[in-house]
Design a protein around this motif. Structure first.
Motif, PDB file in Angstrom:
ATOM      1  N   GLY A 278       0.830  -1.216   0.000  1.00 16.04           N
ATOM      2  CA  GLY A 278       0.000   0.000   0.000  1.00 16.04           C
ATOM      3  C   GLY A 278       0.859   1.258   0.000  1.00 16.04           C
ATOM      4  N   GLN A 279       0.202   2.377   0.282  1.00 23.67           N
ATOM      5  CA  GLN A 279       0.914   3.661   0.311  1.00 23.67           C
ATOM      6  C   GLN A 279       1.379   3.971   1.737  1.00 23.67           C
ATOM      7  OE1 GLN A 279       1.533   5.646  -2.403  1.00 23.67           O
ATOM      8  NE2 GLN A 279       0.706   3.889  -3.515  1.00 23.67           N
ATOM      9  N   THR A 280       2.520   4.648   1.855  1.00 26.86           N
ATOM     10  CA  THR A 280       2.975   5.122   3.168  1.00 26.86           C
ATOM     11  C   THR A 280       3.158   6.634   3.119  1.00 26.86           C
ATOM     12  OG1 THR A 280       5.298   4.802   2.619  1.00 26.86           O
ATOM     13  CG2 THR A 280       4.191   2.964   3.718  1.00 26.86           C
ATOM     14  N   TYR A 281       2.918   7.270   4.259  1.00 27.43           N
ATOM     15  CA  TYR A 281       3.046   8.740   4.354  1.00 27.43           C
ATOM     16  C   TYR A 281       3.688   9.081   5.690  1.00 27.43           C
ATOM     17  CZ  TYR A 281      -0.692   8.174   0.935  1.00 27.43           C
ATOM     18  OH  TYR A 281      -1.436   7.775  -0.142  1.00 27.43           O
TER      19      TYR A 281
ATOM     20  N   THR B  76     -10.779   7.588   1.540  1.00 26.52           N
ATOM     21  CA  THR B  76     -12.128   7.022   1.463  1.00 26.52           C
ATOM     22  C   THR B  76     -12.071   5.538   1.094  1.00 26.52           C
ATOM     23  OG1 THR B  76     -12.880   9.156   0.694  1.00 26.52           O
ATOM     24  CG2 THR B  76     -14.409   7.330   0.402  1.00 26.52           C
ATOM     25  N   GLY B  77     -12.752   4.720   1.881  1.00 29.19           N
ATOM     26  CA  GLY B  77     -12.859   3.284   1.590  1.00 29.19           C
ATOM     27  C   GLY B  77     -11.626   2.480   1.967  1.00 29.19           C
ATOM     28  N   LEU B  78     -10.606   3.125   2.511  1.00 29.74           N
ATOM     29  CA  LEU B  78      -9.354   2.395   2.789  1.00 29.74           C
ATOM     30  C   LEU B  78      -9.241   1.963   4.245  1.00 29.74           C
ATOM     31  CD1 LEU B  78      -6.710   4.526   0.826  1.00 29.74           C
ATOM     32  CD2 LEU B  78      -8.106   2.609   0.014  1.00 29.74           C
ATOM     33  N   ARG B  79      -8.432   0.917   4.450  1.00 26.33           N
ATOM     34  CA  ARG B  79      -8.060   0.504   5.803  1.00 26.33           C
ATOM     35  C   ARG B  79      -6.712   1.168   6.093  1.00 26.33           C
ATOM     36  NH1 ARG B  79      -7.769  -5.559   4.216  1.00 26.33           N
ATOM     37  NH2 ARG B  79      -6.694  -4.401   2.595  1.00 26.33           N
ATOM     38  N   VAL B  80      -6.730   2.052   7.079  1.00 25.99           N
ATOM     39  CA  VAL B  80      -5.542   2.887   7.328  1.00 25.99           C
ATOM     40  C   VAL B  80      -4.956   2.548   8.702  1.00 25.99           C
ATOM     41  CG1 VAL B  80      -4.696   5.278   7.497  1.00 25.99           C
ATOM     42  CG2 VAL B  80      -6.622   4.732   5.979  1.00 25.99           C
ATOM     43  N   GLY B  81      -3.642   2.547   8.777  1.00 26.15           N
ATOM     44  CA  GLY B  81      -2.963   2.420  10.075  1.00 26.15           C
ATOM     45  C   GLY B  81      -2.225   3.712  10.370  1.00 26.15           C
ATOM     46  N   VAL B  82      -2.337   4.228  11.587  1.00 24.78           N
ATOM     47  CA  VAL B  82      -1.535   5.387  12.000  1.00 24.78           C
ATOM     48  C   VAL B  82      -0.606   4.916  13.106  1.00 24.78           C
ATOM     49  CG1 VAL B  82      -1.536   7.664  13.101  1.00 24.78           C
ATOM     50  CG2 VAL B  82      -3.297   7.118  11.413  1.00 24.78           C
TER      51      VAL B  82
ATOM     52  N   HIS C  10      -2.389  -6.947  11.086  1.00 32.25           N
ATOM     53  CA  HIS C  10      -3.464  -5.988  10.794  1.00 32.25           C
ATOM     54  C   HIS C  10      -3.353  -5.644   9.317  1.00 32.25           C
ATOM     55  CE1 HIS C  10      -4.242  -5.225  15.100  1.00 32.25           C
ATOM     56  NE2 HIS C  10      -2.963  -5.542  15.211  1.00 32.25           N
ATOM     57  N   GLU C  11      -4.386  -5.984   8.559  1.00 29.23           N
ATOM     58  CA  GLU C  11      -4.328  -5.722   7.111  1.00 29.23           C
ATOM     59  C   GLU C  11      -4.642  -4.256   6.841  1.00 29.23           C
ATOM     60  OE1 GLU C  11      -6.519  -8.519   4.802  1.00 29.23           O
ATOM     61  OE2 GLU C  11      -5.281 -10.202   5.500  1.00 29.23           O
ATOM     62  N   LEU C  12      -3.817  -3.643   6.015  1.00 40.01           N
ATOM     63  CA  LEU C  12      -3.937  -2.196   5.775  1.00 40.01           C
ATOM     64  C   LEU C  12      -3.713  -1.864   4.302  1.00 40.01           C
ATOM     65  CD1 LEU C  12      -1.643  -1.102   8.756  1.00 40.01           C
ATOM     66  CD2 LEU C  12      -4.145  -0.991   8.726  1.00 40.01           C
ATOM     67  N   ASP C  13      -4.383  -0.776   3.869  1.00 39.61           N
ATOM     68  CA  ASP C  13      -4.128  -0.259   2.518  1.00 39.61           C
ATOM     69  C   ASP C  13      -3.151   0.923   2.552  1.00 39.61           C
ATOM     70  OD1 ASP C  13      -6.174  -1.956   1.325  1.00 39.61           O
ATOM     71  OD2 ASP C  13      -7.596  -0.676   2.405  1.00 39.61           O
ATOM     72  N   ALA C  14      -3.056   1.567   3.700  1.00 38.73           N
ATOM     73  CA  ALA C  14      -2.162   2.736   3.810  1.00 38.73           C
ATOM     74  C   ALA C  14      -1.648   2.826   5.241  1.00 38.73           C
ATOM     75  CB  ALA C  14      -2.918   4.014   3.452  1.00 38.73           C
TER      76      ALA C  14
END
Ligand code: N01
Length: 577
Positions: free
Chosen positions: A168-171, A184-190, A377-381
């Motif tokens: 996925g993408q990382t920021y 929107t619609g994504l599973r995000v981890g912070v 933990h499954e994540l998109d970003a």
């Protein structure tokens, strides 16, 4: 490369009087002020536009947690009268608009080279010039080098195994894409729950399909109780702006509201509770100023810590989640106090999960997400709100060399050493705006930037008037200052928190308490006294083969802190928070 360049400086006059590194609040004001003295100046800025911190930190929810009426320039009454802040705490876009306005209003852009990183600054002793080189091949000589690089400008991403395999993408919050990110619609981890994470989490939770917060240390945060500023109220307020600024300049934290002189432990519990309740409802970091002993006495500190824990239990529905969010193991305020909007409320949302990575550490980033010791933990970003190499990171990222080619990295091997948080022995005419050893991050930094820029430009003016070429902090003066900074810090609870104030967030970084806690009013008085004494603690001299200090112009070191001042400063309820 830097050395060769320095050797070429020769006898010719410098290309410019001053090079300024950075075009945030500090760099813009330094440029304006030095130009006003008739100096030629060149600013190099790695961003494509002005703004510094406020150019890079565009994450959702980014706003200043110092009130906008405080967190703005005071040097021009016309500027403060014509600019109208729309909200109590300004958003990042509004602050960026303000800095663009400042740049345009004072015609600053023509002297700024954007998209350009300074890679080295090397002092050439015979000519008393700095040779500055950039990643785009510039080589400029300057009499003065002004480091306006910011205290929180080098982001840190922990070195998790597998990071490069994530699909996925990382920021990073401190290097956010200019066009924003749509979750929107994504599973995000912070990852990270400091000031940046705490601001971003509620916003991301509203947009994402699911948000997982990976928390290592729960931080204390206080609701901003944010609101818009009424234009009529603002117009009336502006009539008293000058008085307001005067109070800020002599305060502890550089803010308009100062600390109470009352002590928590001498206040009956019901009254104490009412004070905390009132400050909680008022919002923001004000609660730290409720009592004078909160940051010097652990028993006093625990009264406010308990109050906030009670609030967390009230707000967060799931007692187990509330328990995980309640900070423990360090005093309230010893890590930077955060200010939020709807942070604790966010954990009542069905699409938000809190993972305690102290109990179940992150083992790796996988192609599909993050694996902790308890599972994947499954994540998109993934958003890294993991902070900065604070206070020294940007300075040490450049190859800065002083007398004898001494690298700053070597001079600061055991941690940053400065005189007054602005100059370094062995590095003549190098000025660090809000450097380590000054109130900087423990103050309203815009006010501290103004004070430093004005003090440095006065020093430069003094050199010019006295036909001198350089000023250099004396080692003994630096030593005395560093000891004083440590002494004041050691009388507070600050060093107990494992914070970035100490460099504790960067593995291997020397642990030195970096900001000066004595209070901005007192700090200003000390700096003014140094200047009034003909720059006590400095050697001042001429360029040229016999570039020894000029005895008449360079007063011998007098103790900067007289016994009575030291006692007053050490009475460091001056720790403002
Ligand atoms: O960074 P931080 P920030 N695994 O260092 C965690 C200013 N600021 O960007 O506490 C897991 O505070 C780390 O955990 P821990 C303000 O001065 C101002 O949030 O080290 N977690 C922590 O939770 C602020 O103080 C505004 O245990 C890891 C987080 O990441 C400063 O910037 C807004 C980890 C980092 O928190 C920095 O704030 C935003 C790991 N390996 C920021 N490594 C204003 O409003 C780190 N963490 C003005």
């Amino acid at each position: 490369m830097g050395h060769d360049a320095a050797n070429q400086a020769g006898d010719s006059p410098p290309d410019v009087d001053a090079v300024v590194v950075g075009a945030g609040f500090a760099g813009l004001y330094a440029l304006h002020r030095l130009r006003g003295l008739g100096l030629s100046v060149r600013v190099f800025e790695r961003g494509e536009d002005v703004g510094g911190t406020w150019y890079w930190n565009r994450y959702p929810g980014a706003r200043c947690d110092v009130e906008s009426l405080d967190y703005s320039f005071s040097f021009s009454d016309e500027l403060q009268q014509e600019w109208s802040w729309s909200e109590r705490y300004a958003t990042q876009p509004e602050i960026l608009r303000y800095l663009n306005h400042v740049a345009d209003r004072f015609g600053l852009r023509s002297d700024i080279t954007f998209g350009t990183r300074v890679v080295s600054a090397v002092y050439h002793e015979p000519s008393a010039q700095w040779v500055i080189e950039t990643d785009r091949g510039h080589r400029v000589t300057a009499r003065h080098a002004i480091m306006a690089v910011g205290n929180l400008s080098v982001g840190r991403v922990p070195d998790f195994p597998g990071l490069d395999l994530f699909l996925g993408q990382t920021y990073h919050t401190g290097d956010w894409p200019t066009d924003g990110v749509d979750f929107t619609g994504l599973r995000v981890g912070v990852i990270g729950t400091g000031s940046s994470g705490i601001q971003a989490i509620p916003m991301i939770a509203r947009q994402a399909a699911h948000l997982t917060v990976f928390q290592r240390t729960p931080h204390y945060t206080i609701p901003a109780q944010h609101h818009r500023l009424d234009p009529d109220w603002l117009a009336a307020f502006k009539q008293h702006y000058a008085d307001y600024r005067r109070r800020m300049r002599v305060s502890r934290g550089g803010l308009s509201r100062d600390y109470s002189e009352r002590r928590a432990l001498e206040t009956p519990p019901p009254q104490r509770h009412n004070t905390y309740e009132a400050r909680w409802n008022f919002g923001g970091a004000e609660i730290l100023g409720s009592f004078a002993d909160l940051l010097t006495d652990e028993r006093a500190n625990s009264t406010v810590a308990e109050f906030v824990a009670g609030k967390i239990r009230e707000i967060v529905h799931d007692p187990e989640v509330a328990g995980r969010l309640i900070p423990h193991g360090y005093p309230f305020g010893a890590k930077r106090l955060c200010v939020d909007t709807d942070y604790y409320e966010t954990y009542n949302r069905a699409n938000v999960a809190l993972v305690d990575v102290t109990a179940t550490p992150i083992e790796a980033v996988t192609p599909a997400g993050i694996r902790t010791s308890a599972g994947e933990h499954e994540l998109d970003a993934i958003v890294f709100a993991t902070g900065f190499d604070a206070m020294t990171g940007a300075l040490l990222a450049m190859d800065v060399r002083g007398r004898g080619g001494l690298p700053l990295t070597q001079a600061w091997e055991a941690g940053p050493q400065t005189y007054l948080g602005v100059c370094v022995a062995g590095f003549p005419n190098l000025f660090i705006i809000t450097g380590p050893g000054s109130p900087s991050v423990l103050s309203n930094v815009v006010l501290s930037i103004e004070q430093h820029v004005e003090w440095v430009s006065d020093l430069i003016e003094y050199l010019r008037k006295h036909d001198l070429d350089w000023a250099e902090a004396r080692r003994e003066a630096q030593h005395e200052w560093v000891a004083h900074v440590n002494d004041v810090a050691s009388r507070t609870l600050f060093p107990v928190g494992n914070s970035w104030y100490l460099g504790a967030n960067v593995p291997g970084k020397p642990r030195v308490f970096m900001p000066y806690i004595g209070g901005v009013g007192r700090y200003r008085a000390i700096c003014d006294r140094v200047a009034a004494g003909g720059y006590t603690g400095f050697d001042l001299g001429h360029a040229g083969p016999e570039e020894a200090p000029v005895p008449d112009a360079a007063p011998v070191l007098q103790p900067v802190l007289h016994a009575t001042d030291a006692a007053a400063l050490a009475d460091a309820e001056g720790a403002w928070g």
